[in-house]
Design a protein around this motif. Structure first.
Motif, PDB file in Angstrom:
ATOM      1  N   PRO A  95       7.069  14.340  11.434  1.00 48.64           N
ATOM      2  CA  PRO A  95       7.215  13.688  12.741  1.00 48.64           C
ATOM      3  C   PRO A  95       5.873  13.493  13.448  1.00 48.64           C
ATOM      4  CG  PRO A  95       8.910  15.363  12.449  1.00 48.64           C
ATOM      5  CD  PRO A  95       7.965  15.511  11.301  1.00 48.64           C
ATOM      6  N   ASP A  96       4.994  14.490  13.379  1.00 49.49           N
ATOM      7  CA  ASP A  96       3.693  14.380  14.050  1.00 49.49           C
ATOM      8  C   ASP A  96       2.850  13.266  13.434  1.00 49.49           C
ATOM      9  OD1 ASP A  96       4.341  16.411  15.757  1.00 49.49           O
ATOM     10  OD2 ASP A  96       3.182  17.956  14.701  1.00 49.49           O
ATOM     11  N   PHE A  97       2.911  13.138  12.099  1.00 50.52           N
ATOM     12  CA  PHE A  97       2.106  12.096  11.461  1.00 50.52           C
ATOM     13  C   PHE A  97       2.672  10.709  11.765  1.00 50.52           C
ATOM     14  CE2 PHE A  97       0.663   9.568   7.717  1.00 50.52           C
ATOM     15  CZ  PHE A  97      -0.699   9.638   7.984  1.00 50.52           C
ATOM     16  N   ALA A  98       3.993  10.604  11.820  1.00 52.52           N
ATOM     17  CA  ALA A  98       4.610   9.326  12.197  1.00 52.52           C
ATOM     18  C   ALA A  98       4.153   8.918  13.594  1.00 52.52           C
ATOM     19  CB  ALA A  98       6.133   9.434  12.131  1.00 52.52           C
ATOM     20  N   ASP A 129       0.368   6.005  17.376  1.00 48.68           N
ATOM     21  CA  ASP A 129      -0.722   6.094  18.349  1.00 48.68           C
ATOM     22  C   ASP A 129      -1.970   5.347  17.862  1.00 48.68           C
ATOM     23  OD1 ASP A 129       0.946   7.644  19.874  1.00 48.68           O
ATOM     24  OD2 ASP A 129       0.038   9.551  19.272  1.00 48.68           O
ATOM     25  N   ALA A 130      -2.146   5.310  16.525  1.00 43.51           N
ATOM     26  CA  ALA A 130      -3.321   4.633  15.965  1.00 43.51           C
ATOM     27  C   ALA A 130      -3.127   3.124  15.874  1.00 43.51           C
ATOM     28  CB  ALA A 130      -3.638   5.204  14.585  1.00 43.51           C
ATOM     29  N   GLY A 131      -1.932   2.649  16.221  1.00 43.30           N
ATOM     30  CA  GLY A 131      -1.703   1.208  16.268  1.00 43.30           C
ATOM     31  C   GLY A 131      -0.978   0.619  15.083  1.00 43.30           C
ATOM     32  N   MET A 149       0.849  -1.195   0.000  1.00 45.68           N
ATOM     33  CA  MET A 149       0.000   0.000   0.000  1.00 45.68           C
ATOM     34  C   MET A 149       0.881   1.240   0.000  1.00 45.68           C
ATOM     35  SD  MET A 149      -2.901   1.130   2.783  1.00 45.68           S
ATOM     36  CE  MET A 149      -3.172   2.847   3.229  1.00 45.68           C
ATOM     37  N   THR A 150       0.479   2.241  -0.786  1.00 46.61           N
ATOM     38  CA  THR A 150       1.180   3.515  -0.792  1.00 46.61           C
ATOM     39  C   THR A 150       0.182   4.640  -0.612  1.00 46.61           C
ATOM     40  OG1 THR A 150       2.598   5.023  -2.084  1.00 46.61           O
ATOM     41  CG2 THR A 150       1.078   3.647  -3.329  1.00 46.61           C
ATOM     42  N   VAL A 151       0.591   5.678   0.138  1.00 42.10           N
ATOM     43  CA  VAL A 151      -0.282   6.826   0.353  1.00 42.10           C
ATOM     44  C   VAL A 151       0.571   8.078   0.558  1.00 42.10           C
ATOM     45  CG1 VAL A 151      -0.435   6.412   2.850  1.00 42.10           C
ATOM     46  CG2 VAL A 151      -2.219   7.750   1.704  1.00 42.10           C
ATOM     47  N   ASN A 152       0.159   9.158  -0.092  1.00 41.06           N
ATOM     48  CA  ASN A 152       0.757  10.469   0.122  1.00 41.06           C
ATOM     49  C   ASN A 152      -0.051  11.165   1.212  1.00 41.06           C
ATOM     50  OD1 ASN A 152       1.125  13.380  -0.085  1.00 41.06           O
ATOM     51  ND2 ASN A 152       2.218  13.009  -1.982  1.00 41.06           N
ATOM     52  N   ALA A 153       0.613  11.548   2.308  1.00 41.35           N
ATOM     53  CA  ALA A 153      -0.080  12.049   3.500  1.00 41.35           C
ATOM     54  C   ALA A 153      -0.324  13.551   3.489  1.00 41.35           C
ATOM     55  CB  ALA A 153       0.712  11.680   4.755  1.00 41.35           C
ATOM     56  N   LEU A 154       0.038  14.258   2.419  1.00 41.29           N
ATOM     57  CA  LEU A 154      -0.209  15.703   2.286  1.00 41.29           C
ATOM     58  C   LEU A 154       0.302  16.469   3.503  1.00 41.29           C
ATOM     59  CD1 LEU A 154      -1.363  17.989   0.537  1.00 41.29           C
ATOM     60  CD2 LEU A 154      -3.547  17.650   1.685  1.00 41.29           C
ATOM     61  N   TYR A 155       1.616  16.592   3.609  1.00 40.10           N
ATOM     62  CA  TYR A 155       2.221  17.313   4.736  1.00 40.10           C
ATOM     63  C   TYR A 155       1.790  16.725   6.083  1.00 40.10           C
ATOM     64  CZ  TYR A 155       3.738  21.035   1.528  1.00 40.10           C
ATOM     65  OH  TYR A 155       4.326  21.756   0.524  1.00 40.10           O
ATOM     66  N   GLY A 156       1.514  15.433   6.109  1.00 36.03           N
ATOM     67  CA  GLY A 156       1.110  14.797   7.353  1.00 36.03           C
ATOM     68  C   GLY A 156      -0.315  15.090   7.786  1.00 36.03           C
ATOM     69  N   GLN A 157      -1.154  15.580   6.862  1.00 38.07           N
ATOM     70  CA  GLN A 157      -2.526  15.928   7.224  1.00 38.07           C
ATOM     71  C   GLN A 157      -3.507  14.779   7.042  1.00 38.07           C
ATOM     72  OE1 GLN A 157      -3.856  19.983   5.907  1.00 38.07           O
ATOM     73  NE2 GLN A 157      -1.861  20.052   4.903  1.00 38.07           N
ATOM     74  N   ALA A 158      -3.064  13.674   6.474  1.00 38.74           N
ATOM     75  CA  ALA A 158      -3.948  12.520   6.298  1.00 38.74           C
ATOM     76  C   ALA A 158      -4.416  12.006   7.655  1.00 38.74           C
ATOM     77  CB  ALA A 158      -3.216  11.418   5.536  1.00 38.74           C
TER      78      ALA A 158
END
Length: 321
Positions: A137-140, A145-147, A104-113
């Motif tokens: 870093p926040d999205f990582a 945190d989401a598991g 699976m691949t996803v672009n997180a848009l500056y970590g906003q996903a």
């Protein structure tokens, strides 16, 4: 009456010219000159527009325009048909088989996903390898945190604060011999992943986008990536990410060469459009890809919505052996 026919002819030409320009951009063996990459991306949509224009031109006896549109439409059909031709066996592979890997691949848009959506998809889609672009870093941390670490405990991340330069790679199995593409604007990490006893190098791909002032950068980064992956002639490879390119870009096809295949095209369910998502404009372009060796069958290639980002996630099952 002659004036009216002249006006209609002019209007028909004006409408047809963008379609003809897209055909020209698609047929050229290079795309690093503006506006070629911008035009070539719209090949699927120009295919749809070309047919009614061809019919109108034919019945209005505009023979020059009919000829140009006819040749263009024939080219569009030749280029697009493989996306709708399923493989000899269209049976979905079982992701539980040891010799397959669900990517699976996803672009997180500056970590906003939305991190919870990403983790939920990883679980529901039996994802074994995850490629994330525009990782902050926040999205990582949000993914953790989401598991995510419970599902994919092994990772190699290169996050970046407040820029689209970060990327990350997660896996159910150990990541070995981690590397990072040198000289690229955005991080493109890679690592060896064990798939049923076979080492496969998985690379997160994210070249600079082909903005009008940065087309050369985009082309150069794709060319450098191509040189890197083709130089390793012994290790099977999978590339997954936001290529900022469609199959209709010459730079992307040069990256594939005679060795690699685009999973969406091989699956034969049509182009998996992934961008722009989440706006009033529906997803139009297939910028996100899973690229595999030509001897790796693929199945169940689908794009899925992820709230918070302008890209759809792309998931594919790849049969390594």
């Amino acid at each position: 009456m002659r004036f009216v026919r002249g006006v209609l002819s002019l209007v028909l030409w004006v409408i047809s010219i963008p379609v003809l320009l897209v055909a020209l951009a698609r047929v050229l063996p290079f795309d690093h000159v503006v506006p070629l990459p911008q035009l070539a991306a719209f090949t699927p949509w120009a295919t749809i527009a070309a047919l009614p224009l061809l019919i109108v031109a034919l019945f209005s006896r505009r023979w020059v325009l009919t000829s140009l549109l006819g040749v263009s439409f024939a080219g569009f059909l030749y280029w697009m048909a493989p996306f709708f031709l399923p493989p000899d066996t269209s049976t979905a592979a079982d992701p539980a088989d040891a010799g397959t890997v669900r990517v699976m691949t996803v672009n997180a848009l500056y970590g906003q996903a939305d991190a919870e959506t990403v983790v939920r998809l990883v679980g529901s889609q039996n994802v074994e390898v995850l490629s994330v672009q525009e990782l902050t870093p926040d999205f990582a941390q949000a993914l953790t945190d989401a598991g995510l670490d419970d599902l994919l405990p092994h990772s190699f991340t290169v996050p970046a604060e407040d820029t689209p330069a970060g990327s990350g790679l997660w896996s159910t199995t150990e990541l070995r011999e981690v590397e990072q593409q040198r000289g690229s604007t955005f991080a493109m990490p890679s690592a060896l992943v064990d798939v049923g006893g076979t080492d496969v190098r998985v690379t997160v791909v994210h070249p600079y986008p082909p903005m009008p002032a940065e087309t050369t950068t985009w082309h150069t980064e794709l060319a450098e990536l191509a040189e890197r992956v083709h130089s390793d002639t012994t290790t099977p490879q999978i590339l997954a990410g936001d290529f900022n390119a469609t199959y209709d870009h010459a730079s992307f096809r040069d990256l594939l060469g005679s060795r690699f295949l685009d999973a969406s095209r091989e699956w034969g369910a049509g182009p998996a459009v992934t961008w722009p998502e989440g706006s009033q404009v529906p997803a139009l372009l297939a910028l996100d890809h899973v690229v595999v060796e030509k001897d790796m069958p693929v199945s169940d290639v689908v794009s899925m919505e992820v709230s918070g980002t302008d890209h759809r996630a792309l998931v594919a099952t790849v049969v390594v052996e």
